[in-house]
Motif scaffolding. Structure first.
Motif, PDB file in Angstrom:
ATOM      1  N   GLU A 216       1.127  -0.757   0.232  1.00  0.00           N
ATOM      2  CA  GLU A 216      -0.584  -0.433  -0.064  1.00  0.00           C
ATOM      3  C   GLU A 216       1.201   1.425   0.286  1.00  0.00           C
ATOM      4  O   GLU A 216       2.513   1.146   0.509  1.00  0.00           O
ATOM      5  CB  GLU A 216      -0.525  -0.052   1.307  1.00  0.00           C
ATOM      6  N   GLU A 218      -0.066   4.209   1.108  1.00  0.00           N
ATOM      7  CA  GLU A 218      -0.501   4.834   2.031  1.00  0.00           C
ATOM      8  C   GLU A 218      -0.188   6.538   1.333  1.00  0.00           C
ATOM      9  O   GLU A 218      -2.025   6.954   2.100  1.00  0.00           O
ATOM     10  CB  GLU A 218      -0.362   5.309   3.664  1.00  0.00           C
ATOM     11  N   ASP A 221      -3.454   7.571  -1.205  1.00  0.00           N
ATOM     12  CA  ASP A 221      -4.690   6.176  -1.115  1.00  0.00           C
ATOM     13  C   ASP A 221      -4.377   5.165  -2.251  1.00  0.00           C
ATOM     14  O   ASP A 221      -4.824   5.291  -3.415  1.00  0.00           O
ATOM     15  CB  ASP A 221      -5.557   7.109  -1.849  1.00  0.00           C
TER      16      ASP A 221
END
Ligand SMILES: Nc1ncnc2c1ncn2[C@@H]1O[C@H](COS(=O)(=O)NC(=O)[C@@H](N)CO)[C@@H](O)[C@H]1O
Length: 420
Positions: A216, A218, A221
């Motif tokens: 991910e 982060e 997104d």
């Protein structure tokens, strides 16, 4: 995803799929929610129709009638609003359950909990017998200076590697070769990013169940995909394709990233299971017809087998069990290549038919011959993934002096030298 009409008409088939794919899902809760949402929507529509009917009466009403009419219209609108608000929690729960629904598996798939129930349906080629003590791919690479697997771990951590010299060149040539071979079958080459939004993973099916295996980003997104299948499923999402645009055939090339969160301790030596690799992916969007899907499934599988035969790698084709094929698959055939140092076949390709399970999630639709807009079918298969494919190439074609004698198709790739 399955359609709620299908679920209502075939509850036993859905219950069996849930059991056979080891899915935890309360089907009764899902159906109850669908019924509650349906009747609430009907009540909301009736209230809105009532409010509009009263409003229409308003302009011809006497001054004595107007206050009562206004009160009734307001009440109807207020009740509809309250019902709508109560619906959002139920709808969220309903959508979450729908995303966890398994596809109905192929009747010929062995029913079982995991790969132990997989069945070999055919074997091609004969594992080599060496008249010398064969080396494994790590020893072969070290002997020939074809990789760095130690210094790089200080830079990038475990399950990372550098390919060097002619092996680094071979990987690039193999990817181009796979693209060209699949292009020859009418597939359009396309390079896609591994970077993708959360929605793309929900549409392809990786989320919500396999979030843990996905890197991910982060701050942005964003996530890193483990296969070009993610981007290729999302590319036409929301469009209505015309029937003459089908089948959409992509030979998708991308870097692939996988956390391998669930694989601690497995395949820790060498190139079999790494965090970053490259792959040419065969991807099909076709009309929603089981026979058409079955035809493409056979073609995808055949294309991968043709590459393995050209590389003279012994392999076996597997009928994957219900418990091993994963949530969205109707049918999955893995191809496993012979790895001499392990004395067994290991998965190098995975060919899947999903019918409209993925298309429903991705809103992949087309206008059929009758002009009706319906969900398409999708399929995917590995054409070639590296560095895993390098393991059987190196090990099966090694010679007593620790060199690797390339099969004809590959030594042509490498400029005519018969040794790597
Ligand atoms: N961690 C990994 N390291 C190296 N190769 C991998 C890894 N994970 C998967 N692969 C390769 O990628 C192939 C396809 O992966 S898969 O998850 O089985 N299937 C897909 O990704 C499908 N989209 C078909 O390609 C595997 O058969 C294997 O050859």
């Amino acid at each position: 995803m399955l359609s709620i009409d299908f679920i209502r008409e075939n509850p036993d088939a859905v219950r069996k799929a849930i059991a056979d794919k080891n899915v935890e899902l309360d089907l009764d809760r899902l159906i109850a929610l669908a019924d509650e949402i349906k009747s609430a929507r009907q009540e909301i529509d009736a209230l809105r129709t009532e409010r509009n009917r009263i409003s229409d009466m308003f302009k011809d009403a006497s001054n004595e009638e107007k206050p009562e009419l206004g009160k009734r219209a307001k009440e109807a609108g207020k009740k509809a609003g309250e019902l709508e608000k109560g619906l959002s929690d139920q709808t969220d729960e309903y959508k979450a359950l729908m995303l966890q629904l398994p596809n109905i598996p192929y009747g010929g798939a062995p029913v079982g909990p995991d790969e132990s129930a997989n069945e070999v349906i055919r074997t091609e080629g004969t594992p080599p017998s060496f008249d010398f003590e064969p080396l494994d791919h790590v020893a072969l690479m070290e002997k020939n200076g074809w990789a760095d697997l130690s210094r790089i771990t200080q830079v990038s951590g475990s399950r990372t590697y550098c390919l060097k010299g002619r092996l680094a060149l071979l990987e690039q040539k193999l990817m181009a070769w796979a693209l060209e071979e699949i292009m020859g079958n009418g597939f359009d080459p396309i390079t896609v990013p591994a970077i993708a939004r959360e929605d793309a993973f929900i549409r392809q099916g990786q989320f919500p169940g396999h979030r843990e295996e996905t890197y991910e980003l982060e701050k942005d997104d964003l996530f890193l995909a483990g296969t070009a299948e993610v981007a290729l499923t999302g590319l036409h999402s929301g469009e209505i394709l015309e029937s003459d645009q089908l089948p959409v055939l992509y030979a998708g090339y991308s870097p692939c990233f996988r956390r391998e969160a669930g694989s601690a301790g497995r395949d820790v030596r060498g190139l079999l299971r790494v965090h970053q690799f490259v792959k040419v992916e065969q991807y099909v969007i076709c009309e929603a017809d089981e026979a058409v899907s079955a035809k493409w499934h056979a073609r995808l599988l055949g294309a991968a087998e043709k590459l393995l035969q050209a590389m003279e790698i012994p392999y076996q084709v597997i009928e994957t069990s219900t418990g091993d094929m994963g949530l969205g698959k109707y049918r999955m055939n893995d191809i496993e290549s012979w790895v001499p140092s392990l004395g067994k076949y290991r998965e190098t390709h995975s060919c899947s038919t999903l019918h409209d399970w993925q298309a429903r999630r991705a809103n992949l639709r087309y206008r059929n011959a009758e002009g009706k807009v319906v969900f398409a079918h999708t399929l995917n298969n590995t054409a070639l993934a590296s560095p895993r494919i390098l393991v059987p190439i190196l090990e099966n074609h090694q010679t007593a002096d620790g060199r690797v004698k390339l099969p004809k198709a590959l030594h042509e790739l490498m400029g005519g030298d018969e040794y790597l």
